[in-house]
Scaffold this motif. Structure first.
Motif, PDB file in Angstrom:
ATOM      1  N   VAL A  72       0.848  -1.202   0.000  1.00  0.00           N
ATOM      2  CA  VAL A  72       0.000   0.000   0.000  1.00  0.00           C
ATOM      3  C   VAL A  72       0.881   1.249   0.000  1.00  0.00           C
ATOM      4  CG1 VAL A  72      -1.701   1.321   1.321  1.00  0.00           C
ATOM      5  CG2 VAL A  72      -1.982  -1.146   1.045  1.00  0.00           C
ATOM      6  N   HIS A  73       1.941   1.235   0.775  1.00  0.00           N
ATOM      7  CA  HIS A  73       2.884   2.362   0.798  1.00  0.00           C
ATOM      8  C   HIS A  73       3.438   2.601  -0.603  1.00  0.00           C
ATOM      9  CE1 HIS A  73       6.528   4.671   1.603  1.00  0.00           C
ATOM     10  NE2 HIS A  73       5.997   4.989   2.770  1.00  0.00           N
ATOM     11  N   HIS A  74       3.809   1.522  -1.292  1.00  0.00           N
ATOM     12  CA  HIS A  74       4.354   1.636  -2.642  1.00  0.00           C
ATOM     13  C   HIS A  74       3.317   2.236  -3.598  1.00  0.00           C
ATOM     14  CE1 HIS A  74       6.850   0.725  -6.084  1.00  0.00           C
ATOM     15  NE2 HIS A  74       5.836   0.071  -6.639  1.00  0.00           N
ATOM     16  N   LEU A  75       2.073   1.757  -3.541  1.00  0.00           N
ATOM     17  CA  LEU A  75       1.022   2.279  -4.422  1.00  0.00           C
ATOM     18  C   LEU A  75       0.768   3.764  -4.167  1.00  0.00           C
ATOM     19  CD1 LEU A  75      -1.577  -0.618  -4.378  1.00  0.00           C
ATOM     20  CD2 LEU A  75      -0.283   0.192  -6.350  1.00  0.00           C
ATOM     21  N   LEU A  76       0.698   4.141  -2.895  1.00  0.00           N
ATOM     22  CA  LEU A  76       0.476   5.554  -2.574  1.00  0.00           C
ATOM     23  C   LEU A  76       1.670   6.412  -2.980  1.00  0.00           C
ATOM     24  CD1 LEU A  76      -1.314   5.200   0.863  1.00  0.00           C
ATOM     25  CD2 LEU A  76      -2.335   5.934  -1.299  1.00  0.00           C
ATOM     26  N   SER A  77       2.864   5.851  -2.896  1.00  0.00           N
ATOM     27  CA  SER A  77       4.056   6.579  -3.341  1.00  0.00           C
ATOM     28  C   SER A  77       4.008   6.814  -4.846  1.00  0.00           C
ATOM     29  CB  SER A  77       5.325   5.804  -2.978  1.00  0.00           C
ATOM     30  OG  SER A  77       5.500   5.762  -1.591  1.00  0.00           O
ATOM     31  N   LEU A  78       3.631   5.782  -5.588  1.00  0.00           N
ATOM     32  CA  LEU A  78       3.516   5.917  -7.047  1.00  0.00           C
ATOM     33  C   LEU A  78       2.473   6.966  -7.430  1.00  0.00           C
ATOM     34  CD1 LEU A  78       3.665   2.194  -8.218  1.00  0.00           C
ATOM     35  CD2 LEU A  78       5.433   3.940  -8.496  1.00  0.00           C
ATOM     36  N   ALA A  79       1.409   7.037  -6.644  1.00  0.00           N
ATOM     37  CA  ALA A  79       0.333   7.995  -6.927  1.00  0.00           C
ATOM     38  C   ALA A  79       0.681   9.399  -6.427  1.00  0.00           C
ATOM     39  CB  ALA A  79      -0.956   7.520  -6.270  1.00  0.00           C
ATOM     40  N   GLY A  80       1.802   9.531  -5.720  1.00  0.00           N
ATOM     41  CA  GLY A  80       2.192  10.823  -5.176  1.00  0.00           C
ATOM     42  C   GLY A  80       1.371  11.236  -3.974  1.00  0.00           C
ATOM     43  N   ALA A  81       0.731  10.268  -3.315  1.00  0.00           N
ATOM     44  CA  ALA A  81      -0.174  10.592  -2.216  1.00  0.00           C
ATOM     45  C   ALA A  81       0.375  10.250  -0.836  1.00  0.00           C
ATOM     46  CB  ALA A  81      -1.503   9.861  -2.424  1.00  0.00           C
ATOM     47  N   ILE A  82       1.498   9.567  -0.751  1.00  0.00           N
ATOM     48  CA  ILE A  82       1.998   9.126   0.555  1.00  0.00           C
ATOM     49  C   ILE A  82       2.352  10.306   1.447  1.00  0.00           C
ATOM     50  CG2 ILE A  82       4.434   8.832  -0.038  1.00  0.00           C
ATOM     51  CD1 ILE A  82       2.340   6.417   2.079  1.00  0.00           C
ATOM     52  N   ALA A  83       2.785  11.403   0.878  1.00  0.00           N
ATOM     53  CA  ALA A  83       3.182  12.572   1.670  1.00  0.00           C
ATOM     54  C   ALA A  83       1.990  13.288   2.297  1.00  0.00           C
ATOM     55  CB  ALA A  83       3.969  13.543   0.801  1.00  0.00           C
ATOM     56  N   LEU A  84       0.782  12.961   1.882  1.00  0.00           N
ATOM     57  CA  LEU A  84      -0.405  13.624   2.406  1.00  0.00           C
ATOM     58  C   LEU A  84      -0.813  13.125   3.786  1.00  0.00           C
ATOM     59  CD1 LEU A  84      -2.611  13.531  -0.816  1.00  0.00           C
ATOM     60  CD2 LEU A  84      -1.256  15.442   0.053  1.00  0.00           C
ATOM     61  N   PHE A  85      -0.293  11.970   4.194  1.00  0.00           N
ATOM     62  CA  PHE A  85      -0.773  11.327   5.411  1.00  0.00           C
ATOM     63  C   PHE A  85       0.352  11.087   6.404  1.00  0.00           C
ATOM     64  CE2 PHE A  85      -2.994   9.789   1.665  1.00  0.00           C
ATOM     65  CZ  PHE A  85      -4.244  10.328   1.907  1.00  0.00           C
TER      66      PHE A  85
END
Length: 75
Positions: free
Chosen positions: A51-64
């Motif tokens: 999940v971390h990898h998917l959110l990183s690819l989407a550019g969304a991991i930094a939001l949370f």
């Protein structure tokens, strides 16, 4: 959902055991976090590696804010 969130303004998405994240989760996560923050609460994410990898690819991991297992409080 707003009524439920008003009673529980601190929300952690615990996806530590998830092996995938479908599009519905990926789109609901930012919306739910914005709702919680707008009500004065806080939101965090405990992602699995995938999940971390998917959110990183989407550019969304930094939001949370990421939550470590030892930060979770169990009743």
């Amino acid at each position: 959902m707003a009524r439920t969130l008003s009673h529980h303004p601190h929300l952690v998405f615990d996806r530590a055991g998830a092996t995938f994240a479908e599009a519905a989760f990926l789109s609901a996560l930012p919306q739910t976090c914005m709702t919680v923050l707008a009500q004065g609460g806080s939101a965090g994410l405990r992602p699995s590696t995938r999940v971390h990898h998917l959110l990183s690819l989407a550019g969304a991991i930094a939001l949370f804010p990421l939550i470590a297992p030892e930060q979770l409080k169990h009743p």
